[in-house]
Every structure is written in structure tokens, then in C-alpha cells.
Design an enzyme around this catalytic site. Structure first.
Site, mmCIF file in Angstrom:
data_model
loop_
_atom_site.group_PDB
_atom_site.id
_atom_site.type_symbol
_atom_site.label_atom_id
_atom_site.label_comp_id
_atom_site.label_asym_id
_atom_site.label_seq_id
_atom_site.Cartn_x
_atom_site.Cartn_y
_atom_site.Cartn_z
ATOM 1 N N CYS A 126 -2.119 11.103 7.747
ATOM 2 C CA CYS A 126 -2.198 9.646 7.584
ATOM 3 C C CYS A 126 -2.856 8.931 8.763
ATOM 4 O O CYS A 126 -3.130 7.735 8.682
ATOM 5 C CB CYS A 126 -0.808 9.072 7.327
ATOM 6 S SG CYS A 126 -0.082 9.657 5.784
ATOM 7 N N HIS B 112 -0.945 1.793 9.227
ATOM 8 C CA HIS B 112 -0.734 2.697 8.099
ATOM 9 C C HIS B 112 0.456 2.188 7.294
ATOM 10 O O HIS B 112 1.489 1.802 7.849
ATOM 11 C CB HIS B 112 -0.469 4.112 8.610
ATOM 12 C CG HIS B 112 0.070 5.035 7.576
ATOM 13 N ND1 HIS B 112 -0.545 5.232 6.361
ATOM 14 C CD2 HIS B 112 1.198 5.812 7.561
ATOM 15 C CE1 HIS B 112 0.161 6.084 5.648
ATOM 16 N NE2 HIS B 112 1.218 6.452 6.347
ATOM 17 N N ASN C 272 2.315 4.063 -0.262
ATOM 18 C CA ASN C 272 1.701 4.819 0.831
ATOM 19 C C ASN C 272 0.588 5.676 0.235
ATOM 20 O O ASN C 272 0.853 6.586 -0.539
ATOM 21 C CB ASN C 272 2.771 5.684 1.500
ATOM 22 C CG ASN C 272 2.259 6.503 2.661
ATOM 23 O OD1 ASN C 272 1.066 6.743 2.787
ATOM 24 N ND2 ASN C 272 3.170 6.953 3.508
#
Length: 328
Positions: A113, A253, A283
Site C-alpha cells: 500500500c 493511504h 481500501n
């Protein structure tokens, strides 16, 4: 020489999966519980005929169009992904073929990520040595294909999508001011996919054991973010003689809404505009950051000359931050 973002783009699959819809995948995921614990209301799932390269190509094409650049002007394509189409060839090569960027050299980056910022740093380095180069940086992930829907605490968080940026030379005073990358290999067990690699090759047994599924220690990840990310962001600002109050826009993020609230508070970004797409998209792995940046760019939030701080963090464990001065 100044290097910055010339244009952004994103692509989210058509299928919207609300928290109510999610119950058909995760029967014990109460919609109210998911919303309260994560601040996520929906996510997107890729269609059966869509692969990571397909999403990446659409996001990349959108970024090229908005930058006013054609595919044949791109010198490099960097794709950040931990869910590539296959172990090889690189997903970036498939994207090159899809968008017709026949002159571009291609490679993938996998920092999970945090990957978009890692890829952005590589693009910055390439342009520093080749000032006329243009780099298409894309982050694309399809997590719905590797989720264990029996694991409620993990499965409710993730969705699919892609975000992209065209990186090139910009006027002095704009673009990337500084970057910071860090890795904590001792924390590699917090996020992982156990099977399918050289240590545990795919076999009927690994499939039966669920070793090809994504696994995450949620509490461990939350502790890592709480302890490692704020000091790293503070140090990045400090070495550029800046403070948290100087940041106009914070683009993190999109891991978990509650976690991000805690991060904003502990890092001192209460006065910054923290951008969130997590309520609608969940996400999206390494794509979360560029998808959110594209949203901020095209809803008119980012103003000429403002300071923007990008922060990616995830499996490895890895963290990447980029401080830049926005310019249209």
C-alpha cells in the site's frame, strides 16, 4: 530541476458493493458494525473479465488525457501492485500494450500500500537524470480476488481500483520538494499472502489451506501506523523547515477511517484538508492514494502553490511520504 505531477486519473470498477450488499459475501458483517468500525460505506469490485492491467490502463489513459500527453510520448511506465495479473510478465508491460505506449520501458513496483509513493520516487530519480523524460506512474489493485470472506475483520476493508499520475518536469518552485521512504522488514508478518511464491508454491494443498488469501494482523498494523508514521512525517517536514501547520492538504493511504482520524490527530494535521475517498471505495491497496489524489485534484480542492503531503503505508512493512507544491 523541478519534477512534479502533470496530470492525474483514476478508474473504479462499475460494481458498487455497499455494506448491505457485502453480507452476501461476508454473512456475519453487520452493516452498522462495518460503518462504525471503519467509516466505510461501500467499495467497488472488479468485473469477472477485468484484471489489474485493465484497471491500470484505464486510469493511465485518463491521466494522459488530463495531462494533454499522448501514449507515444511516455518514456517509462511504472505500475505499483501487489495483485498483478500473474507472476510474470510484469503488469506494466500489459498496460503498455493496452494503451499503445510502445516506446516506454516498463516495470512493476511492489511495496504493497506504500507502492505509489515508492514508484513516484523512482520516477523522480529517472527525470533528474533524463530531464525531458515523462513517466506514467500507476497503482492498481484487485483485492477482491485474494480476500478470505470468512475473515470478517479483513474482508470488509478492501475494494478494487486504480489511480495514475503523469510525472515530468515542471516550473521551478513547484513539484516534489522531498521524499522519504522507509521499510521495517522485521514486521513482515503483519500483512502477507503465504502461498504461491518460491517458499510455498501453489498446490492443491495450499489452496485447500487457504494460503493464497490475503492475511493481516489489524491490531499490529494499527500500532505500526501509530508509532512509525507520525515521526517520519514530522522528520520530513522538519528537514524542509516546515511544520504540520504549514501543510494545506494531507492525502493518506485509505486504510481505515478510524485509524486515519487517529493519525491526523497524532501528526498534528488538524488544520490541513485531509482527503478521504474511503467511505465510497474502501481500501484500494496501493491505488488508494492516487485515487484520492485524483479526486482532490478534480473536485477543485487543490490550489496553485499549496503544500500537499502524500503518505502511503502498508505491507512489508513499508512507508513512503512525498511533500510537493501543487501547480496546475
Amino acid at each position: 530541476m523541478a519534477v512534479g505531477i502533470l496530470g492525474t486519473g483514476s478508474y473504479l470498477p462499475a460494481q458498487v458493493v455497499t455494506n448491505v450488499d457485502l453480507r452476501s459475501f461476508v454473512p456475519d458483517a453487520d452493516p452498522e458494525w462495518v460503518s462504525r468500525k471503519t467509516l466505510i460505506e461501500a467499495r467497488r469490485f472488479a468485473a469477472p473479465d477485468e484484471a489489474t492491467s485493465d484497471l491500470a490502463a484505464k486510469a493511465g489513459a485518463a491521466a494522459l488525457e488530463r495531462a494533454g500527453i499522448t501514449a507515444d510520448e511516455i518514456d517509462y511506465i511504472i505500475v505499483s501492485t501487489s495483485t498483478g495479473d500473474s507472476p510474470q510478465p510484469p503488469t506494466s508491460n500489459l498496460v503498455q500494450n493496452l494503451i499503445g505506449a510502445t516506446g516506454a520501458a516498463c516495470f512493476d513496483v511492489n511495496a504493497v500500500c506504500a507502492g505509489f509513493v515508492f514508484a513516484l520516487s523512482v520516477a523522480n530519480g529517472l527525470i533528474q537524470t533524463q530531464p525531458d523524460a515523462k513517466v506514467l506512474v500507476i497503482a492498481s489493485d484487485i483485492y477482491s480476488r485474494i480476500l478470505d470472506f470468512g475473515d470478517r475483520r479483513t474482508a470488509v476493508l478492501f475494494g478494487d481500483g486504480a489511480g495514475a499520475a503523469v510525472v515530468g518536469r515542471v516550473p521551478d518552485g513547484y513539484g516534489i520538494i522531498d521524499l522519504d521512504l522507509s521499510s521495517r522488514g522485521d514486521a513482515n508478518g503483519l500483512i502477507y499472502v503465504k502461498g504461491g511464491g518460491s517458499r510455498l508454491p501453489a498446490s492443491p494443498q495450499t489452496v485447500a489451506d487457504g494460503d493464497h488469501y490475503f492475511r493481516m494482523n489489524g491490531r499490529g498494523v494499527r500500532d505500526f501506523v501509530a508509532t512509525a508514521v507520525p515521526p517520519a512525517l514530522e522528520e520530513l517536514l522538519h528537514r524542509n523547515e516546515l511544520k504540520a501547520e504549514d501543510v494545506d492538504h494531507f492525502v493518506p493511504h485509505q486504510a481505515n477511517g478510524i485509524m486515519l482520524q487517529e493519525l491526523v490527530e497524532s501528526a498534528g494535521f488538524r488544520n490541513a484538508h485531509t482527503h478521504l475517498t474511503l467511505p465510497w471505495y474502501g481500501n484500494v491497496g496501493s491505488a488508494s492514494l492516487p485515487v484520492t489524489l485524483d479526486d482532490a485534484n478534480h473536485n477543485g480542492s487543490l490550489r496553485d502553490g499549496q503544500l500537499v503531503l502524500l503518505a502511503g503505508f502498508g505491507g512489508g512493512m513499508s512507508m513512503g511520504a512525498c511533500l510537493l507544491r501543487w501547480g496546475r
